[in-house]
Design a protein around this motif. Structure first.
Motif, PDB file in Angstrom:
ATOM      1  N   PRO A 221      58.709  73.229  -5.820  1.00  0.00           N
ATOM      2  CA  PRO A 221      57.613  73.228  -4.829  1.00  0.00           C
ATOM      3  C   PRO A 221      57.573  72.025  -3.915  1.00  0.00           C
ATOM      4  CG  PRO A 221      56.730  73.492  -6.768  1.00  0.00           C
ATOM      5  CD  PRO A 221      58.159  73.311  -7.235  1.00  0.00           C
ATOM      6  N   ALA A 222      57.847  71.004  -4.644  1.00  0.00           N
ATOM      7  CA  ALA A 222      57.600  69.609  -3.897  1.00  0.00           C
ATOM      8  C   ALA A 222      59.010  69.138  -3.278  1.00  0.00           C
ATOM      9  CB  ALA A 222      57.120  68.404  -4.822  1.00  0.00           C
ATOM     10  N   GLY A 223      59.992  69.911  -3.039  1.00  0.00           N
ATOM     11  CA  GLY A 223      60.969  69.667  -2.305  1.00  0.00           C
ATOM     12  C   GLY A 223      61.847  68.545  -3.120  1.00  0.00           C
ATOM     13  N   GLN A 224      63.036  68.117  -2.319  1.00  0.00           N
ATOM     14  CA  GLN A 224      63.757  67.385  -3.041  1.00  0.00           C
ATOM     15  C   GLN A 224      64.102  65.986  -2.234  1.00  0.00           C
ATOM     16  OE1 GLN A 224      68.064  68.435  -3.107  1.00  0.00           O
ATOM     17  NE2 GLN A 224      67.846  70.078  -1.452  1.00  0.00           N
ATOM     18  N   SER A 225      64.376  65.035  -2.973  1.00  0.00           N
ATOM     19  CA  SER A 225      64.351  63.806  -2.164  1.00  0.00           C
ATOM     20  C   SER A 225      66.091  63.180  -2.698  1.00  0.00           C
ATOM     21  CB  SER A 225      63.318  62.639  -2.847  1.00  0.00           C
ATOM     22  OG  SER A 225      63.762  62.484  -4.253  1.00  0.00           O
ATOM     23  N   THR A 226      66.130  61.892  -2.289  1.00  0.00           N
ATOM     24  CA  THR A 226      67.612  61.502  -2.636  1.00  0.00           C
ATOM     25  C   THR A 226      67.380  59.933  -2.278  1.00  0.00           C
ATOM     26  OG1 THR A 226      70.097  61.305  -2.352  1.00  0.00           O
ATOM     27  CG2 THR A 226      68.737  61.176  -0.190  1.00  0.00           C
ATOM     28  N   GLN A 227      68.247  59.219  -2.695  1.00  0.00           N
ATOM     29  CA  GLN A 227      68.106  57.768  -2.838  1.00  0.00           C
ATOM     30  C   GLN A 227      69.536  57.058  -2.304  1.00  0.00           C
ATOM     31  OE1 GLN A 227      66.166  55.455  -5.716  1.00  0.00           O
ATOM     32  NE2 GLN A 227      68.133  54.298  -6.299  1.00  0.00           N
ATOM     33  N   MET A 228      69.384  55.948  -1.491  1.00  0.00           N
ATOM     34  CA  MET A 228      70.744  55.503  -1.246  1.00  0.00           C
ATOM     35  C   MET A 228      70.485  53.828  -1.508  1.00  0.00           C
ATOM     36  SD  MET A 228      71.984  56.675   2.499  1.00  0.00           S
ATOM     37  CE  MET A 228      70.532  57.246   3.267  1.00  0.00           C
ATOM     38  N   ILE A 229      71.442  53.252  -2.051  1.00  0.00           N
ATOM     39  CA  ILE A 229      71.489  52.005  -2.545  1.00  0.00           C
ATOM     40  C   ILE A 229      72.022  51.184  -1.305  1.00  0.00           C
ATOM     41  CG2 ILE A 229      72.433  49.847  -4.006  1.00  0.00           C
ATOM     42  CD1 ILE A 229      73.102  52.408  -5.926  1.00  0.00           C
TER      43      ILE A 229
END
Ligand code: SF4
Lengths: 444, 258
Positions: A221-229
């Motif tokens: 329900p809180a959706g997705q995130s991602t990360q970049m270095i």
């Protein structure tokens, strides 16, 4: 590999926290969920930070790895299989106990569970699933859970975990496929984007399910995130921001996080150590630009371009944009549209909203703005009230640039007496570390 | 002559004073009214002081008046402003209520920030709201020997009743208690029931100091966690201080020695 038998929970916690800390997570832009009265916990959409660590970053979740054993060999990572570090794993029971006991003391908002790859991606994902299942169904935990999808795990497993979590993330790691190939040889773009797409489709489908029948289980329900270095590979800020923009648009991501590269391993594939520390200013500028994408109706191509691919050291992205578009200023407070107000340096979206509401009651002047709590330090160079500026001001690049700098942005050596065009050449690539600013928190 | 209504500094007192002052202006036509709190009055010249007879009935009447004419949003802001430590908050709220009579849509009153009193109510409420938010983050509970989760804090504004609902939802099956040391009142929550506000009773320091066996261990675990989570290469105590000023840290486990 050194697998430590019989470690105490205390020792495991230390090792598995230390190994998890480079991942960014944040409970804001999350989800609202009241408790249903049968367990412990709820969720607050705005997010709550429960503490701040000595590095100034907020602590809102119990951020741990399930295990730091790993069959992969990502060059930048402490847990890569070629490193000789103590290895350990939690049991699902231990993860549950720590989460619940920290939570009921109001230390945390919930759990952030990531993991090294033990035996295989599927095997690891199963372990994560069993820990979360126990937490949700046996301990009746209704607080926030952010979980990592392991690249390469079967999509069916990812889907099952998604019904137990509030947020999921798969780290993109680098803006380009070449970067990934070089520094994370066991991961592929495909393995990363496939679960991302799966979660996106799952969320869309779930929205429909929830509308059709009450009590349908919620999927991420809180959706997705991602990360970049940031800073381990030669991508420009423009490339990174451009990728972030398409992730928001094409994958409906809630958040893209940026993590300044911290030198943990000596490896010839990594950039040489410079002694300057992680590129924090660059990371900070990326977050500022990211805000502009998400809340201020900017496009990545307005902020940077192929010709000007890196952020300016001296000016934040919005200031920089305004200085290059002086023909659109000054903006009349009593008439300008909301979107234009958003583009005024120093005006946040809260101030802009307040202005729009207050001007219905009559003309506003600068004194009114001050009373309303609008900070004019920088905005005054770009605004008029009833056709007048706050002070007689020249609408001229160099003049405004110099005054903006006087309001607190520090000047690098040698920048004295330069014109704005010269100053604008100070991009972050040429100014590495040594940057500290009050507001490095990535909330919002 | 200016008439000043004197009441106790808590919600029922203030609302009763607002009731009297409202009537003073609207019914009796007193040109200027003010509200002050007992114990913190700076005597002004040419003022007439009258004691407010406080009652729940008056308080409810004012609440209804606000809800009916100004709406739920303004009510919420006014209620929060009423919890502020500001000595002149009564004047601001009264001023905002009177101003609302002059505008076409009284429910829009809190957008009318050009008016100084409205702006002040807004500011006070925001200040109280910020503090509430901070305590939702930084309040800490410890498990006592008898199993009760106990928390103590020293808020600046009287925010306890704004903090309680959050924890009542979050920890609905726990027995817990929060003690406000500044205003010496508590909220007590029994598992599965509504929370209650208790005033005028002293805290049993002896009971409140006896923690359960597990408590020490979890505090230490938390300590370790907060130490390990910081990235040395990014160390920045100034930033930490900016987000978490010292006065919030007094009862925060991670900043106490175990
Ligand atoms: S998969 Fe790569 S980044 Fe993740 S723990 Fe293993 S080595 Fe580290």
């Amino acid at each position: 590999m050194r697998i430590m038998e019989e470690l105490s929970v205390m020792e495991k916690l230390e090792i598995l926290t230390d190994a998890a800390k480079y991942d960014v997570a944040c409970t804001s832009s999350g989800t609202d969920r009241a408790g249903d009265g049968s367990g412990i916990g709820n969720c607050v959409k705005a997010g709550l930070c429960h503490s701040f660590a000595a590095d100034g970053r907020c602590i809102s979740l119990l951020k741990i790895l399930f295990t730091n054993e790993c069959i992969f060999d990502c060059k930048y990572c402490l847990n890569r299989r070629s490193n000789d570090v103590p290895r350990t794993s939690f049991t699902p029971e231990e993860v549950c106990e720590l989460t619940i006991e920290f939570y009921r003391r109001n230390y945390i908002e919930g759990l952030f569970l990531s993991s090294g790859v033990l035996h295989s991606p599927d095997y690891t994902m199963e372990l994560i699933y069993s820990a979360l299942y126990k937490l949700r169904y046996e301990k009746r935990f209704q607080g926030y859970i952010h979980v990592k999808a392991i690249p390469g795990a079967s999509l069916e497993l990812v889907r099952r975990v998604g019904y137990l979590a509030d947020r999921m993330s798969v780290n993109l790691e680098f803006a380009t496929a070449e970067g990934l190939k070089k520094l994370a040889p066991h991961k592929t773009r495909k393995n990363i984007l496939a679960p991302m797409r799966m979660v996106q489709n799952g969320v869309t489908q779930n929205r429909y399910e929830i509308q059709s029948y009450r009590g349908a289980p919620r999927f991420v329900p809180a959706g997705q995130s991602t990360q970049m270095i940031i800073g381990a590979t030669p991508e420009t800020d423009y490339e990174i921001l451009h990728v972030a923009e398409s992730l928001y648009k094409k994958f409906d991501l809630k958040r893209v996080f940026y993590s300044a590269f911290v030198h943990l391993n000596d490896d010839r594939e990594l950039p040489a150590r410079t002694g300057e520390g992680p590129p924090l200013l660059r990371e900070h500028r990326l977050y500022q630009a990211d805000w502009l994408l998400r809340y201020y109706h900017f496009e990545a191509s307005e902020i940077l371009s192929e010709k000007e691919p890196n952020f300016n050291v001296l000016f934040d992205p919005k200031c920089n944009w305004a200085l290059r578009h002086l023909e659109q200023f000054p903006v009349e407070v009593n008439r300008a549209g909301y979107e234009m107000l958003l583009r005024v340096p120093g005006l946040g979206y809260r101030s802009a909203q307040r202005i729009v509401r207050a001007r219905r009651f009559g003309m506003l002047d600068f004194a009114d703005l001050k009373k309303m709590g609008v900070v004019l330090k920088r905005a005054m160079y770009f605004l008029t009230c009833n056709g007048r500026m706050m002070y007689p001001t020249k609408l001229e690049e160099d003049y405004i640039a110099r005054n903006l700098l006087n309001t607190g942005q520090k000047l690098p050596e040698g920048a004295d007496g330069m014109t704005y065009r010269q100053m604008s050449l100070f991009d972050d690539v040429r100014f590495g570390g040594g940057f500290h600013e009050e507001n490095l928190c990535v909330q919002g | 002559m200016k008439r000043i209504y004197v009441c106790r500094d808590e919600v029922t007192g203030l609302l009763s004073a607002l009731y009297d002052a409202w009537r003073g202006v609207v019914v009796d036509g007193v040109p200027e009214c003010g509200i002050r709190f007992r114990g913190c009055i700076e005597q002004e010249l040419f003022c007439e002081y009258t004691e407010v007879e406080e009652s729940e009935k008056k308080a409810r009447a004012v609440e209804r008046l606000i809800l009916r004419n100004l709406g739920w949003y303004a009510y919420k802001l006014i209620y929060q402003a009423a919890l502020s430590t500001d000595a002149l908050k009564g004047d601001a709220i009264l001023g905002a209520m009177l101003e609302a009579r002059k505008i076409p849509d009284s429910r829009r009153i809190m957008d009318h920030l050009g008016n100084a009193q409205v702006e002040k109510v807004f500011e006070l409420s925001r200040n109280v709201g910020d503090e509430v938010h901070r305590w939702l983050q930084f309040l800490r509970f410890g498990e006592l020997e008898n199993g009760i989760m106990f928390s103590r804090f020293e808020p600046k504004n009287r925010v306890l009743t704004c903090v309680a609902p959050h924890f009542a939802d979050r920890f609905c099956l726990e027995n817990w208690m929060i003690y406000d040391e500044t205003h010496q009142e508590y909220v007590v929550h029994e598992a599965g029931k509504q929370w209650v506000l208790v005033t005028g009773e002293e805290l049993n320091e002896e009971l409140a100091g006896r923690y359960s066996d597990g408590e020490r261990m979890f505090r230490e675990l938390w300590h370790r966690f907060t130490d390990s989570i910081a990235i040395e290469e990014r160390r920045n105590p100034g930033c930490q201080m900016g987000h978490l000023p010292l006065w919030y840290r007094k009862n925060m486990v991670e900043f106490l020695s175990v």
